[in-house]
Design a protein around this motif. Structure first.
Motif, mmCIF file in Angstrom:
data_model
loop_
_atom_site.group_PDB
_atom_site.id
_atom_site.type_symbol
_atom_site.label_atom_id
_atom_site.label_comp_id
_atom_site.label_asym_id
_atom_site.label_seq_id
_atom_site.Cartn_x
_atom_site.Cartn_y
_atom_site.Cartn_z
ATOM 1 N N SER A 118 0.773 -1.193 -0.158
ATOM 2 C CA SER A 118 0.121 -0.017 0.031
ATOM 3 C C SER A 118 0.612 1.287 -0.167
ATOM 4 N N GLU A 119 0.341 2.465 -0.539
ATOM 5 C CA GLU A 119 1.012 3.409 -0.519
ATOM 6 C C GLU A 119 0.135 4.752 -0.328
ATOM 7 N N MET A 120 0.350 5.668 0.823
ATOM 8 C CA MET A 120 -0.492 6.493 1.264
ATOM 9 C C MET A 120 0.390 7.773 1.382
ATOM 10 N N PRO A 121 -0.127 8.940 0.326
ATOM 11 C CA PRO A 121 0.512 10.006 0.064
ATOM 12 C C PRO A 121 0.142 11.026 1.166
ATOM 13 N N GLU A 122 1.333 12.047 1.365
ATOM 14 C CA GLU A 122 0.969 13.074 2.382
ATOM 15 C C GLU A 122 1.745 14.287 1.809
ATOM 16 N N GLN A 123 0.965 15.559 2.074
ATOM 17 C CA GLN A 123 1.675 16.774 1.378
ATOM 18 C C GLN A 123 2.897 17.001 2.072
ATOM 19 N N SER A 124 4.007 17.776 1.513
ATOM 20 C CA SER A 124 5.013 18.333 1.997
ATOM 21 C C SER A 124 4.790 19.894 1.540
ATOM 22 N N GLU A 125 4.466 20.988 2.677
ATOM 23 C CA GLU A 125 4.752 22.420 2.185
ATOM 24 C C GLU A 125 3.393 22.589 1.340
ATOM 25 N N GLY A 126 2.467 21.695 1.419
ATOM 26 C CA GLY A 126 1.158 22.114 0.779
ATOM 27 C C GLY A 126 1.221 21.497 -0.631
ATOM 28 N N LEU A 127 2.082 20.524 -0.928
ATOM 29 C CA LEU A 127 2.284 20.053 -2.314
ATOM 30 C C LEU A 127 2.599 18.409 -2.420
ATOM 31 N N LEU A 128 1.977 17.823 -3.197
ATOM 32 C CA LEU A 128 2.394 16.503 -3.566
ATOM 33 C C LEU A 128 2.677 16.126 -5.036
ATOM 34 N N SER A 129 3.940 15.707 -5.243
ATOM 35 C CA SER A 129 4.314 15.662 -6.676
ATOM 36 C C SER A 129 5.214 14.582 -6.865
ATOM 37 N N GLY A 130 5.311 13.648 -7.945
ATOM 38 C CA GLY A 130 6.127 12.678 -8.066
ATOM 39 C C GLY A 130 5.708 11.722 -9.534
ATOM 40 N N PHE A 131 6.536 10.722 -9.412
ATOM 41 C CA PHE A 131 6.216 9.829 -10.526
ATOM 42 C C PHE A 131 6.049 8.355 -10.056
ATOM 43 N N GLN A 132 5.432 7.640 -10.830
ATOM 44 C CA GLN A 132 5.447 6.103 -10.523
ATOM 45 C C GLN A 132 5.794 5.490 -12.252
ATOM 46 N N LEU A 133 6.675 4.855 -12.183
ATOM 47 C CA LEU A 133 7.313 3.951 -13.121
ATOM 48 C C LEU A 133 7.232 2.420 -13.287
ATOM 49 N N TRP A 134 6.452 1.888 -13.859
ATOM 50 C CA TRP A 134 6.852 0.146 -13.993
ATOM 51 C C TRP A 134 7.746 -0.041 -15.085
ATOM 52 N N VAL A 135 8.597 -0.943 -14.421
ATOM 53 C CA VAL A 135 9.773 -1.635 -15.319
ATOM 54 C C VAL A 135 9.489 -3.061 -15.390
ATOM 55 N N ASN A 136 9.460 -3.600 -16.610
ATOM 56 C CA ASN A 136 8.965 -5.055 -16.665
ATOM 57 C C ASN A 136 10.279 -5.994 -16.470
ATOM 58 N N LEU A 137 10.038 -6.991 -16.139
ATOM 59 C CA LEU A 137 11.005 -8.319 -15.554
ATOM 60 C C LEU A 137 11.247 -9.100 -16.670
ATOM 61 N N PRO A 138 12.334 -9.612 -17.021
ATOM 62 C CA PRO A 138 12.354 -10.607 -18.246
ATOM 63 C C PRO A 138 11.672 -12.115 -17.407
ATOM 64 N N SER A 139 11.451 -12.995 -18.450
ATOM 65 C CA SER A 139 10.757 -14.117 -17.965
ATOM 66 C C SER A 139 11.545 -15.111 -16.966
ATOM 67 N N THR A 140 12.936 -14.776 -17.013
ATOM 68 C CA THR A 140 13.631 -15.613 -16.188
ATOM 69 C C THR A 140 13.591 -15.138 -14.670
ATOM 70 N N ALA A 141 13.149 -13.915 -14.500
ATOM 71 C CA ALA A 141 13.092 -13.098 -13.232
ATOM 72 C C ALA A 141 11.827 -12.843 -12.714
ATOM 73 N N LYS A 142 10.607 -13.249 -13.666
ATOM 74 C CA LYS A 142 9.380 -12.842 -13.022
ATOM 75 C C LYS A 142 8.997 -13.560 -11.785
ATOM 76 N N MET A 143 9.513 -14.642 -11.494
ATOM 77 C CA MET A 143 9.096 -15.317 -10.101
ATOM 78 C C MET A 143 10.170 -15.183 -9.307
ATOM 79 N N THR A 144 11.022 -14.181 -9.373
ATOM 80 C CA THR A 144 12.104 -14.046 -8.243
ATOM 81 C C THR A 144 11.517 -13.547 -6.978
ATOM 82 N N ASP A 145 12.246 -13.650 -6.046
ATOM 83 C CA ASP A 145 11.815 -13.414 -4.586
ATOM 84 C C ASP A 145 11.774 -11.826 -4.682
ATOM 85 N N PRO A 146 10.825 -10.960 -4.142
ATOM 86 C CA PRO A 146 10.714 -9.661 -3.949
ATOM 87 C C PRO A 146 11.790 -8.978 -3.130
#
Length: 281
Positions: free
Chosen positions: A105-133
């Protein structure tokens, strides 16, 4: 004569909502740009109105890829099913490898009245899709910043610049670059990017132009060709991210929070999640 990278295509982000009604701009992961191998999604969230994001992202599963949360301003309080918890603060980064399965879970909070950022999803190769988190989390103070002449700065999250500054995130799957660049008006920046990489620039403040004088305004993403040299000039005081990585060139099957190679693997992810067998501490 040096040949510089040029823009292949420009895309404007689209308004969207995710989680519990969090308002954001989706740049990769739309009908216009479904993915840019190995990148599956790019969201930009930015608001000074708490109602735009107060619901956050309640507990949800992932399998088969990595989520990257980079905070420009504000905080993101997170916890997950393998025991990680903390707060990503102003300028901090979390690079989470979901692998075989994680609930977080991710719960956002303001800093100095602002929330700003990015979320990027990066794929994993087939050999690593079932790796440990795996969780890599760094504060702003831990991320190196390379200063160039005329006030240019490169915050090096991942990858290595031509001057030798090395990022704090390690990823041997797609060997990514992730740079947050500040470029004052009228100044230029030259960098190198592996020509085998797929690369993009997203401008979130100001306006820049590439060597061929193609302009990129704030709110636009430019995909780049495979030349090695990148030359950027700021037409205004500008901030932008430059991201690149090796393409996996594998089939992509995605359904919500799961990204695998086949439909059967997607169904197995749903079955495992419903059976409660995702990774736990």
């Amino acid at each position: 004569m040096t040949t510089y990278k040029q823009i292949k295509q420009l895309y404007r982000g689209l308004p969207a909502a995710d989680g519990d009604g969090v308002k954001l701009t989706r740049i990769i992961g739309t009908h216009q740009l479904p993915d840019l191998d190995p990148f599956l999604l790019l969201d930009h969230f930015s608001s000074d109105q708490a109602n735009d994001y107060i619901g956050g992202f309640p507990p949800h599963p992932h399998r088969g890829f990595e989520t990257v949360t980079y905070m420009l301003k504000g905080k993101m309080r997170h916890q997950d099913s393998v025991g990680n918890n903390g707060v990503i603060e102003d300028g901090g980064i979390q690079w989470m490898t979901a692998g075989k399965g994680i609930i977080h879970s991710e719960m956002p909070e303001q800093s100095e009245g602002l929330l700003s950022g990015f979320q990027l999803w990066v794929n994993l190769p087939s050999t690593a899709k079932m790796t440990d988190p795996v969780n890599q989390e760094k504060t702003a103070n831990q991320i190196p910043v390379e200063s160039r002449g005329d006030g240019a700065q490169l915050k090096v999250i991942a990858g290595t610049t031509s001057k030798g500054t090395e990022g704090v995130i390690k990823n041997n799957y797609v060997e990514p670059n992730y740079w947050d660049i500040t470029l004052p008006a009228g100044t230029t920046l030259q960098e190198t990017i592996d020509p085998q990489h797929n690369a993009f620039i997203y401008v979130y403040e100001g306006q820049i132009e590439l060597a061929d004088q193609s302009a990129i305004q704030a709110g636009y993403l430019a995909t780049l060709d495979n030349q090695e040299q990148l030359l950027i000039r700021a037409q205004q005081d500008s901030r932008f991210i430059v991201v690149s990585g090796l393409p996996l060139n594998e089939p992509i099957e995605r359904a919500g929070p799961f990204v695998m190679n086949t439909r059967a693997q997607i169904q197995q992810a749903f079955d495992d999640y419903q059976a409660g067998t995702f990774a736990k501490a």
